[in-house]
Motif scaffolding. Sequence first.
Motif, mmCIF file in Angstrom:
data_model
loop_
_atom_site.group_PDB
_atom_site.id
_atom_site.type_symbol
_atom_site.label_atom_id
_atom_site.label_comp_id
_atom_site.label_asym_id
_atom_site.label_seq_id
_atom_site.Cartn_x
_atom_site.Cartn_y
_atom_site.Cartn_z
ATOM 1 N N THR A 126 0.839 -1.204 0.000
ATOM 2 C CA THR A 126 0.000 0.000 0.000
ATOM 3 C C THR A 126 0.869 1.247 0.000
ATOM 4 O O THR A 126 0.648 2.190 -0.772
ATOM 5 N N ARG A 127 1.877 1.254 0.847
ATOM 6 C CA ARG A 127 2.786 2.410 0.911
ATOM 7 C C ARG A 127 3.565 2.548 -0.397
ATOM 8 O O ARG A 127 3.741 3.663 -0.904
ATOM 9 N N ALA A 128 4.004 1.436 -0.963
ATOM 10 C CA ALA A 128 4.721 1.485 -2.242
ATOM 11 C C ALA A 128 3.819 2.064 -3.331
ATOM 12 O O ALA A 128 4.262 2.896 -4.134
ATOM 13 N N ALA A 129 2.560 1.658 -3.358
ATOM 14 C CA ALA A 129 1.619 2.189 -4.350
ATOM 15 C C ALA A 129 1.430 3.691 -4.169
ATOM 16 O O ALA A 129 1.367 4.446 -5.156
ATOM 17 N N GLU A 130 1.359 4.145 -2.941
ATOM 18 C CA GLU A 130 1.223 5.577 -2.661
ATOM 19 C C GLU A 130 2.458 6.345 -3.152
ATOM 20 O O GLU A 130 2.337 7.413 -3.760
ATOM 21 N N ILE A 131 3.624 5.791 -2.887
ATOM 22 C CA ILE A 131 4.873 6.435 -3.315
ATOM 23 C C ILE A 131 4.945 6.488 -4.837
ATOM 24 O O ILE A 131 5.262 7.525 -5.421
ATOM 25 N N ALA A 133 2.488 6.387 -6.988
ATOM 26 C CA ALA A 133 1.484 7.331 -7.492
ATOM 27 C C ALA A 133 1.968 8.769 -7.346
ATOM 28 O O ALA A 133 1.795 9.581 -8.256
ATOM 29 N N ALA A 134 2.592 9.070 -6.232
ATOM 30 C CA ALA A 134 3.081 10.429 -5.998
ATOM 31 C C ALA A 134 4.197 10.808 -6.963
ATOM 32 O O ALA A 134 4.345 11.977 -7.316
ATOM 33 N N HIS A 135 4.957 9.829 -7.415
ATOM 34 C CA HIS A 135 6.100 10.119 -8.287
ATOM 35 C C HIS A 135 5.795 9.884 -9.756
ATOM 36 O O HIS A 135 6.698 10.009 -10.598
ATOM 37 N N THR A 141 9.525 17.739 -15.951
ATOM 38 C CA THR A 141 9.335 19.096 -16.471
ATOM 39 C C THR A 141 8.088 19.750 -15.904
ATOM 40 O O THR A 141 7.832 20.915 -16.157
ATOM 41 N N GLY A 142 7.298 18.983 -15.145
ATOM 42 C CA GLY A 142 6.088 19.531 -14.537
ATOM 43 C C GLY A 142 4.830 19.310 -15.348
ATOM 44 O O GLY A 142 3.744 19.681 -14.930
ATOM 45 N N ALA A 143 4.938 18.681 -16.520
ATOM 46 C CA ALA A 143 3.748 18.411 -17.324
ATOM 47 C C ALA A 143 3.006 17.214 -16.767
ATOM 48 O O ALA A 143 3.609 16.209 -16.409
ATOM 49 N N ALA A 144 1.698 17.324 -16.658
ATOM 50 C CA ALA A 144 0.891 16.211 -16.123
ATOM 51 C C ALA A 144 0.991 15.010 -17.031
ATOM 52 O O ALA A 144 1.010 15.138 -18.248
ATOM 53 N N GLN A 145 1.060 13.824 -16.433
ATOM 54 C CA GLN A 145 1.112 12.577 -17.209
ATOM 55 C C GLN A 145 -0.248 11.957 -17.347
ATOM 56 O O GLN A 145 -1.083 12.044 -16.559
#
Length: 145
Positions: A126-131, A133-135, A141-145
Amino acid sequence: MQRQDVIPSLVLSGYALGRIAAQDAGNDAPAAQWRVLNLLERSGPRRVGELAAAARTTQPGMTRLVGVLERDGLVLRSPVAEDSRATAVAITEAGSDALQAWRAEFRDTLAPRFAELADEDWSILTRAAEILAAHTTNDPTGAAQ
């Protein structure tokens, strides 16, 4: 395993899980379809060129995929106000519903492989999935994926 070796391992494991789930579920839709629908759901409408770049495919290939998705009612193309030559692609309600069904199908298909995990291991995943997702929300460059 050294720190720098963890990331490729995670990526390859993710690809393997996706392949296994698709094969076990008998889902024959192209993986690119789900990646595009997921991207549109997360980031909103995008131009075909932006989708092609994000999916690492050619613009003609993405145009064909968007055509299939549009024919199936999963996306909708509309003109871009700032550029009369461009069109934006947006996910439809049917596309969101299909994406949710795909996620549930994969979850249910893969669940038996993880049924024996202890609560501690679930907490780690669960923590790995959160990490992850955050990354993976934005590129460097800041563009949404």
